[in-house]
Scaffold this active site. Structure first.
Site, PDB file in Angstrom:
ATOM      1  N   ASP A  68       0.824  -1.207   0.000  1.00  0.00           N
ATOM      2  CA  ASP A  68       0.000   0.000   0.000  1.00  0.00           C
ATOM      3  C   ASP A  68       0.861   1.260   0.000  1.00  0.00           C
ATOM      4  O   ASP A  68       2.074   1.208   0.202  1.00  0.00           O
ATOM      5  CB  ASP A  68      -0.951  -0.003   1.208  1.00  0.00           C
ATOM      6  CG  ASP A  68      -0.289  -0.541   2.478  1.00  0.00           C
ATOM      7  OD1 ASP A  68       0.946  -0.455   2.597  1.00  0.00           O
ATOM      8  OD2 ASP A  68      -1.010  -1.043   3.342  1.00  0.00           O
ATOM      9  N   ASN A 137      -7.533  -3.543  14.101  1.00  0.00           N
ATOM     10  CA  ASN A 137      -8.913  -3.781  13.674  1.00  0.00           C
ATOM     11  C   ASN A 137      -9.002  -4.961  12.700  1.00  0.00           C
ATOM     12  O   ASN A 137     -10.035  -5.193  12.096  1.00  0.00           O
ATOM     13  CB  ASN A 137      -9.498  -2.518  13.026  1.00  0.00           C
ATOM     14  CG  ASN A 137      -8.726  -2.095  11.784  1.00  0.00           C
ATOM     15  OD1 ASN A 137      -7.778  -2.758  11.371  1.00  0.00           O
ATOM     16  ND2 ASN A 137      -9.143  -0.993  11.178  1.00  0.00           N
ATOM     17  N   HIS A 139      -7.175  -5.333   9.930  1.00  0.00           N
ATOM     18  CA  HIS A 139      -6.899  -5.036   8.515  1.00  0.00           C
ATOM     19  C   HIS A 139      -5.629  -5.752   8.039  1.00  0.00           C
ATOM     20  O   HIS A 139      -4.747  -6.088   8.834  1.00  0.00           O
ATOM     21  CB  HIS A 139      -6.848  -3.525   8.234  1.00  0.00           C
ATOM     22  CG  HIS A 139      -5.644  -2.800   8.744  1.00  0.00           C
ATOM     23  ND1 HIS A 139      -5.618  -1.436   8.943  1.00  0.00           N
ATOM     24  CD2 HIS A 139      -4.412  -3.228   9.091  1.00  0.00           C
ATOM     25  CE1 HIS A 139      -4.440  -1.065   9.372  1.00  0.00           C
ATOM     26  NE2 HIS A 139      -3.683  -2.128   9.473  1.00  0.00           N
ATOM     27  N   GLU A 144      -9.512  -2.299   5.083  1.00  0.00           N
ATOM     28  CA  GLU A 144     -10.135  -2.024   6.370  1.00  0.00           C
ATOM     29  C   GLU A 144     -11.429  -2.825   6.512  1.00  0.00           C
ATOM     30  O   GLU A 144     -12.014  -3.254   5.508  1.00  0.00           O
ATOM     31  CB  GLU A 144     -10.451  -0.517   6.462  1.00  0.00           C
ATOM     32  CG  GLU A 144      -9.229   0.383   6.360  1.00  0.00           C
ATOM     33  CD  GLU A 144      -8.431   0.469   7.663  1.00  0.00           C
ATOM     34  OE1 GLU A 144      -8.310  -0.548   8.381  1.00  0.00           O
ATOM     35  OE2 GLU A 144      -7.916   1.554   7.950  1.00  0.00           O
TER      36      GLU A 144
HETATM   37  P1  PGA Z   1       2.351  -2.571  12.742  1.00  0.00           P
HETATM   38  O1  PGA Z   1       1.133  -2.411  11.734  1.00  0.00           O
HETATM   39  O2  PGA Z   1       3.279  -3.574  12.161  1.00  0.00           O
HETATM   40  O3  PGA Z   1       2.952  -1.205  12.811  1.00  0.00           O
HETATM   41  O4  PGA Z   1       1.765  -3.020  14.043  1.00  0.00           O
HETATM   42  C1  PGA Z   1       0.533  -3.546  11.201  1.00  0.00           C
HETATM   43  C2  PGA Z   1      -0.647  -3.109  10.374  1.00  0.00           C
HETATM   44  O5  PGA Z   1      -1.296  -2.117  10.718  1.00  0.00           O
HETATM   45  O6  PGA Z   1      -0.934  -3.785   9.379  1.00  0.00           O
END
Ligand code: PGA
Length: 261
Positions: A68, A137, A139, A144
């Site tokens: 992304d 959450n 994702h 999302e």
């Molecule tokens: P993080 O993020 O590795 O910073 O915990 C993971 C994500 O949000 O996919």
């Protein structure tokens, strides 16, 4: 099939994932990797950079597709995901610039750009190995929670919880972009193999729900239950719910007991 692996700590998780990547690149020097940003994969990228430095890895034919990119942030800006990847991995290994791929989140014709990105992944033969983190959450990438799974690369509005979680990386929460372009569920599920990485107690519950409860677009990572070769790897805190549930968890105590790629 889902394989659950608990490593003794976060660094060991990094070595486990780097080992899977090393085996893949040795077997297939032109491997195609799907790569995430975020805090979780940093241990993996550090380990890959150090193995490259030690002459163990050659990225000269490897292709990468990042999951992304934020909208409204120049790719050279220090807050862009391209910059993150340059800083943590790409500038430290011999990957060719033309083999590094991101969606152009600010393309004028975004629909065309999203189709181009999906086409480029397909033209490369699809992803051999996709690395994923998981959001609080549920994702994956920036897919999302919503009412349906979106197959193709697409533009998303980031959820409030994602904006709050990512605010730590920006000077002020109001600087966090509200929109991004993400790889969709289709290219992810078409990956030959997937590794979901997680560390820390705050991810344990959502990780467990994603792989234990029902498959639903309200918890995007739950779709991974339907993948044939998905490994979930985490430190003991992240794997706590799995460990306490009685689900079969394999314990990796040292860097020599890895599953094959
Ligand atoms: P993080 O993020 O590795 O910073 O915990 C993971 C994500 O949000 O996919």
């Amino acid at each position: 099939m889902i394989k659950l692996i608990c490593t003794k700590n976060k660094e060991e998780m990094g070595r486990y994932v780097a080992d899977r990547i090393e085996r893949l690149i040795k077997r297939k020097p032109d491997a195609v990797l799907g790569l995430p940003t975020g805090t979780t994969p940093i241990v993996v990228y550090n380990e890959l950079a150090s193995r490259f430095g030690a002459g163990r890895l050659d990225f000269s034919r490897v292709k990468t597709f990042n999951l992304d990119e934020y909208c409204g942030i120049d790719e050279n800006d220090t807050d862009s995901y391209r910059h993150f990847m340059m800083e943590h991995l790409f500038s430290k290994v011999n990957i060719r610039p033309e083999n590094i791929h991101f969606p152009d989140a600010d393309a004028i014709d975004l629909e065309k750009e999203c189709a181009r990105y999906d086409g480029a992944i397909a033209a490369a033969g699809g992803l051999d190995l996709l690395l994923l983190g998981i959001g609080h959450n549920g994702h994956i990438g920036f897919n999302e929670p919503q009412s349906e799974f979106v197959v193709g690369t697409h533009k998303v509005r980031l959820s409030d919880s994602t904006i709050a979680a990512n605010a730590r990386l920006f000077a002020s929460p109001s600087d966090v972009p509200r929109r991004a372009v993400t790889m969709g569920i289709g290219s992810m599920m078409n990956a030959a193999k997937i590794i979901v990485m997680s560390s820390g107690a705050d991810k344990s519950e959502i990780l467990y729900q994603a792989f234990h409860g029902s498959v639903k677009p309200g918890l995007p990572a739950s779709i991974l239950q339907l993948h044939d070769h998905c490994t979930v790897v985490g430190d003991p805190d992240a794997m706590r719910c799995f460990r306490e549930s009685g689900m079969p968890v394999e314990y990796v105590e040292n860097e020599n007991c890895f599953g094959g790629e």
